[in-house]
Structures are given as structure tokens and as C-alpha cells.
Design an enzyme around this catalytic site. Structure first.
Site, mmCIF file in Angstrom:
data_model
loop_
_atom_site.group_PDB
_atom_site.id
_atom_site.type_symbol
_atom_site.label_atom_id
_atom_site.label_comp_id
_atom_site.label_asym_id
_atom_site.label_seq_id
_atom_site.Cartn_x
_atom_site.Cartn_y
_atom_site.Cartn_z
ATOM 1 N N ARG A 36 1.212 -11.734 6.985
ATOM 2 C CA ARG A 36 0.106 -11.333 7.866
ATOM 3 C C ARG A 36 -1.209 -11.237 7.106
ATOM 4 N NH1 ARG A 36 3.434 -7.203 11.715
ATOM 5 N NH2 ARG A 36 3.843 -8.750 13.328
ATOM 6 N N LYS A 212 15.399 -6.624 22.427
ATOM 7 C CA LYS A 212 14.644 -5.688 23.269
ATOM 8 C C LYS A 212 14.629 -6.146 24.724
ATOM 9 C CE LYS A 212 11.594 -5.242 19.416
ATOM 10 N NZ LYS A 212 10.293 -5.821 19.092
ATOM 11 N N GLY A 361 8.551 -11.303 15.919
ATOM 12 C CA GLY A 361 8.712 -10.907 14.518
ATOM 13 C C GLY A 361 10.003 -11.428 13.918
ATOM 14 N N GLY A 384 5.027 -9.264 20.621
ATOM 15 C CA GLY A 384 4.658 -8.820 21.965
ATOM 16 C C GLY A 384 3.458 -9.593 22.492
HETATM 17 P P1 ADP Z 1 11.769 -10.794 18.114
HETATM 18 O O1 ADP Z 1 11.299 -9.868 17.019
HETATM 19 O O2 ADP Z 1 11.914 -12.200 17.647
HETATM 20 O O3 ADP Z 1 10.946 -10.652 19.351
HETATM 21 P P2 ADP Z 1 13.767 -8.874 18.910
HETATM 22 O O4 ADP Z 1 13.075 -7.842 18.113
HETATM 23 O O5 ADP Z 1 13.790 -8.731 20.368
HETATM 24 O O6 ADP Z 1 13.248 -10.348 18.501
HETATM 25 O O7 ADP Z 1 15.318 -8.945 18.484
HETATM 26 C C1 ADP Z 1 15.724 -9.241 17.187
HETATM 27 C C2 ADP Z 1 17.036 -8.599 16.904
HETATM 28 O O8 ADP Z 1 17.982 -8.912 17.906
HETATM 29 C C3 ADP Z 1 17.625 -9.074 15.602
HETATM 30 O O9 ADP Z 1 17.586 -8.002 14.675
HETATM 31 C C4 ADP Z 1 19.048 -9.476 15.969
HETATM 32 O O10 ADP Z 1 19.992 -8.993 15.046
HETATM 33 C C5 ADP Z 1 19.237 -8.813 17.313
HETATM 34 N N1 ADP Z 1 20.281 -9.471 18.106
HETATM 35 C C6 ADP Z 1 20.369 -10.764 18.468
HETATM 36 N N2 ADP Z 1 21.486 -11.002 19.155
HETATM 37 C C7 ADP Z 1 22.154 -9.831 19.240
HETATM 38 C C8 ADP Z 1 23.394 -9.427 19.827
HETATM 39 N N3 ADP Z 1 24.175 -10.305 20.442
HETATM 40 N N4 ADP Z 1 23.745 -8.132 19.729
HETATM 41 C C9 ADP Z 1 22.943 -7.252 19.081
HETATM 42 N N5 ADP Z 1 21.781 -7.572 18.506
HETATM 43 C C10 ADP Z 1 21.381 -8.841 18.583
HETATM 44 MG MG MG Z 2 11.614 -7.753 16.648
#
Ligand code: ADP
Ligand code: MG
Length: 404
Positions: A36, A212, A361, A384
Site C-alpha cells: 500500500r 464475510k 485484501g 470493500g
Molecule cells: P477478501 O479479503 O478477498 O475480500 P474475505 O476477507 O471475505 O476475502 O475472505 C477471506 C477469507 O475467507 C480467507 O481468510 C479464507 O481462509 C476464508 N475462506 C475461504 N473459504 C472458506 C471456507 N470454505 N470456510 C472458511 N473460511 C473460508
Molecule cells: Mg479480507
């Protein structure tokens, strides 16, 4: 109309630049990933070269002002931008003045001593309670410290805070110029192509995964309107399986979103995994199996999409002309559960004619970790913010405020 930093006359002027220095730290207090900071360098270097007095502002982490004074002090210590000033100095190859104060004598005198081309970083803007509330008094005070404002914190553009909306609003009232920086410009261009692709840029698919569910599930509605298909993976998929009446074992499910999931399914555009990798325990998996989604065993937790689903998703990816991806397909951080996410990286890399964007992220971190960052058209620095760009057709508060 919005203006670029290129249009600003900045020689000898105090320019407040909102950057996103919300970097992750290791347990020992050193910076884990300086992406960043690196992403903000083009704007900062240009302003230095043009002889501006650069005043950088950023938030870092969260400070909960409802806690006790001791706990607040602890949170402030943990979320100090001081190490970022050091790292930025190394990257720029010049001294970065750090103001530990977010208002008053220390901040003002350090700004007053800046010479043309000097750089100052103010301590974490969230040390001020009014930052997250977009407090008018705080915004007016900070705005009084500069002659112009540049927004380059794309990852914070979806928040209406004092440093993202308050300062530029105030500056506009005072007739001071406001503009966007190079990072924000790049993000607007790339994500703009995912807002409403032209017929020759279709099929447009979104791949939505991650954890999330509650925050992301709202974006599905708008993606269903824009996309030809929405491919669901990650933890979110299990809420959809439950909505279809399947057993989901100990998988992550949001019970209060089942009706919403059914409503989304009725669109006919959602593609769900047909195969899932399950484990007997999230923390210490000993038994790992690949099963059909309607056959998920009791007591097991869904951790990743299966190889068959990677193939199905890859076929959609191969056929697509625009691809937006947010959220890893599985628990990619754990060995044995990264194959789904890696498979999607490979499929996107193989489609050289598509315009592909990854935002989020963890998803961006996965793409970098697997060595696929340069195979994407754009890796967004906003999580987000990139989702909200698409959800609200590019109308984020921190960008809207830059209009004349
Ligand atoms: P991003 O940061 O890309 O927006 P999120 O923060 O929503 O993504 O989610 C990322 C997390 O989701 C990762 O730490 C990953 O381990 C978790 N994750 C992905 N698939 C699963 C699953 N089936 N069960 C639990 N956690 C999961
Ligand atoms: Mg995340």
C-alpha cells in the site's frame, strides 16, 4: 467533473494527500507487506518533483473510543504510523518528517518548517475521534493546514470520514483545488469497466468467495443485474447449499440469509460449486475428503471447492470477456485447501483476451502469493471499496466529493 493531480499548480503549496497506509504488521511490530505504501509512491514522487510541500494523512487499524482510557492508549500504540514513516523514507530515499500529533503546535510547526519538495506524514488520523464521524470542526481544522487536496486512498474512498470527505468538502468551500491521484485514477478506470461492460465486453462474470458473507451478500443483488453469471465459492457457498436444503455439516453458514440466498438463486444466474473439499477440523485437519455438495458428511467442514468445480468454473472463465473476482475460493492459507483458489488463478491467466480484475485484501494476497498478479488486467488495492464501486456504479463518497 473531477480533476487529476496533473492539473494542480503545486509549486510551494501545501498539498494534503489522503493515502491508504493501512498496512498489515507482524507480531514483532514490523511491516508485513508494504504494497500500500508502494502503491502511493507515483503520486507522492510527482508532487515532490513539482516542489509541493506534501502532507500525508492516513488511517491505520481501528481505535474504539468506547473502551477505557488505558485500552485506547494501547490501541493507539499498536496502530502508530511511525514505522510507516521510516519505510516511506527508505522507499523515497529522502527524509520523511513525522508528526506524532494530529493537531496543535507540533503538527503546525512541523508543517510550517517544510520546504518545497519536503514530505510530512501525520500520525494515524483515527487518533482523532472525529475522523470516522466526519466531524465538521476537525475537517475544517485539517483543511486549514493545506492549500490543495489530493485523494489517493482508493481503499478508503467508500467511507465518508473527515480525511476522505470532510477535508475536500471544506476546501471546495474555501475555493481550494481538490483532485485525485494516480492510484485512484487507475482504480476508477479498471473498476469502471466492471460497472457496466458493453455488449462486446460480454459475457461478464463475477466470482465471489471469501468469508464475510453478511457484508458481501448485498453486492450479489447488483452483480446479478450487471453480470451474465455469478460464480459463488468460499465460505459463502455453504449458505446457498443450506438454502437448497443440503446438509452442510459444520461449514460456515449464515442462517439469517437463507431466504435472501433463495431469492438470488431464483435469478437463474448463480453458479454454485458441485464438489467440495471437507475436513474434520478447521484448525487441525486430519481427515480430508472431496465430496459432492449434496453429500456433505455430518461433522465435516467445507474448506475449498473440488477439482470438478475448478473445471466447471474454468469453462465459464474461458468464455468470459470481463471477469471480476473477489474473495478466495477456499481456505487458501492452509496447505491442502489452496487448490481451488490456485485453479481459478490459472484459468484467469489462461484467458488472455479477457479484462480481469481481482479486488479484496485476501484474494489479492492469494493472487500475489501464487505468482499470478501480472496475469490479471488489474489487481485492486481496495477490498470493500472495489465491491462498492461496482455495487454503487462508481459513486463512492470519497470520489463524488472530488466533483466540481
Ligand atoms: P477478501 O479479503 O478477498 O475480500 P474475505 O476477507 O471475505 O476475502 O475472505 C477471506 C477469507 O475467507 C480467507 O481468510 C479464507 O481462509 C476464508 N475462506 C475461504 N473459504 C472458506 C471456507 N470454505 N470456510 C472458511 N473460511 C473460508
Ligand atoms: Mg479480507
Amino acid at each position: 467533473m473531477k480533476h487529476s493531480v496533473d492539473e494542480l499548480e503545486v509549486k510551494g503549496k501545501k498539498v494534503i494527500v489522503r493515502v491508504d497506509f493501512n498496512v498489515p504488521f507482524k507480531d514483532d511490530g514490523t511491516i508485513r507487506d508494504d504494497n500500500r505504501i508502494v502503491a502511493a509512491l507515483p503520486t507522492i514522487k510527482t508532487l515532490i518533483a513539482k516542489g509541493a510541500k506534501v502532507i500525508l494523512m492516513s488511517h491505520l487499524g481501528k481505535i474504539d473510543f468506547k473502551k477505557t482510557p488505558e485500552e485506547i492508549e494501547k490501541a493507539k500504540k499498536k496502530n502508530s504510523l511511525a514505522p510507516v514513516a521510516v519505510r516511506l523514507g527508505e522507499l523515497l530515499g529522502k527524509e520523511v518528517v513525522f508528526s506524532n500529533a494530529t493537531r496543535g503546535e507540533e503538527l503546525e510547526s512541523k508543517i510550517a518548517s517544510l520546504k518545497d519538495g519536503d514530505v510530512l506524514l501525520m500520525q494515524n488520523s483515527r487518533y482523532e475521534k472525529g475522523e470516522s464521524k466526519n466531524d465538521p470542526e476537525l475537517s475544517a481544522y485539517w483543511a486549514s493546514l493545506g492549500d490543495a487536496y489530493v485523494m489517493d486512498a482508493f481503499g478508503s474512498a467508500h467511507r465518508a470520514h473527515a480525511t476522505t470527505v470532510g477535508i475536500p468538502s471544506e476546501m471546495k468551500k474555501e475555493g481550494k483545488p481538490v483532485a485525485y491521484g494516480y492510484l485512484v485514477e487507475k482504480e476508477i478506470k479498471a473498476l469502471g469497466r466492471c460497472v457496466n461492460p458493453q455488449p462486446d465486453e460480454r459475457p461478464y462474470i463475477a466470482i465471489l468467495g471469501g468469508l464475510k458473507v453478511s457484508s458481501k451478500i448485498q453486492v450479489i443483488d447488483s452483480l446479478l443485474k450487471k453480470c451474465d453469471n455469478v460464480l459463488i465459492c468460499g465460505a459463502m457457498a455453504y449458505t446457498f447449499f443450506r438454502a437448497q436444503g443440503y446438509k452442510t455439516g459444520t461449514s460456515y453458514v449464515e442462517e439469517d440469509q437463507l431466504d435472501y440466498a433463495r431469492k438470488c438463486l431464483a435469478s437463474g444466474k448463480i453458479i454454485l460449486p458441485n464438489q467440495t473439499v471437507v475436513a474434520d477440523s478447521f484448525d487441525d485437519p486430519k481427515v480430508v475428503k472431496t465430496v459432492n455438495v449434496y453429500d456433505l458428511p455430518d461433522g465435516m467442514e467445507g474448506m475449498d471447492i473440488g477439482p470438478n468445480t475448478v473445471d466447471v468454473f474454468s469453462a465459464y472463465i474461458k468464455n468470459a470477456k470481463t471477469i471480476f473476482w473477489n474473495g478466495p475460493c477456499g481456505v487458501f492459507e492452509k496447505p491442502g485447501f489452496e487448490k481451488g483458489t490456485l485453479g481459478i488463478c490459472k484459468a484467469i491467466a489462461a484467458n488472455k483476451s479477457a479484462f480481469s480484475v481481482v479486488g479484496g485484501g485476501d484474494s489479492a494476497a492469494a493472487v500475489k502469493q501464487f505468482g499470478y498478479a501480472d496475469k490479471f488486467s488489474h489487481v485492486s488495492t481496495g477490498g470493500g471499496a472495489s465491491l462498492e464501486m461496482i455495487q454503487f456504479d462508481g459513486k463512492l463518497p470519497g470520489l463524488e466529493v472530488l466533483d466540481d
